[in-house]
Design a protein around this motif. Structure first.
Motif: not given
Length: 134
Positions: A37-62
């Protein structure tokens, strides 16, 4: 990544999931060959396109950065991508995280209400990044 919040999907109300503590559940691994068995949790969050590595980020492209850093930092793996929710959302990303170690999930949940992002640096001509949680 910012504005981390708990997300409780309907599936957590089924017999497949046993609540261990607020926001953390025990369940069977969705991956073949993983018998425990494993342990799980679910989170929601926002990407920050102005941050390094997140330039093209969106919910469809994490983006891999900083998601890979988050998984490494807390010794996690993704157990559900919530594709329908992410496809329908303009700004909020949904992910389920898993670990075979309860303390990893407990540590992850300390990110709720915080930011987690990558800061690049150059060493010997190579680009690397450090992860920051604030």
């Amino acid at each position: 990544m910012k504005n981390f919040k708990n997300y409780t999907p309907d599936k957590y109300q089924t017999s497949e999931f046993q609540e261990i503590e607020e926001g953390i559940y025990r369940t069977h691994s969705p991956y073949d060959g993983f018998e425990e068995d494993i342990f799980v949790t679910s989170l929601c969050f926002e990407m920050e396109p102005e941050r390094y590595g997140e330039e093209d980020a969106s919910p469809r492209n994490i983006t891999q950065v900083p998601m890979e850093g988050l998984l490494d930092e807390f010794n996690l793996f993704v157990t559900d991508f919530y594709e329908e929710l992410n496809e329908a959302s303009e700004t909020i990303c949904y992910q389920e995280f898993g670990s075979d170690n309860l303390s990893d999930i407990q540590r992850l949940r300390t990110i709720i209400g915080k930011r987690f992002y990558a800061v690049p640096y150059i060493e010997d001509g190579e680009e690397y990044y450090d992860m920051v949680m604030e």
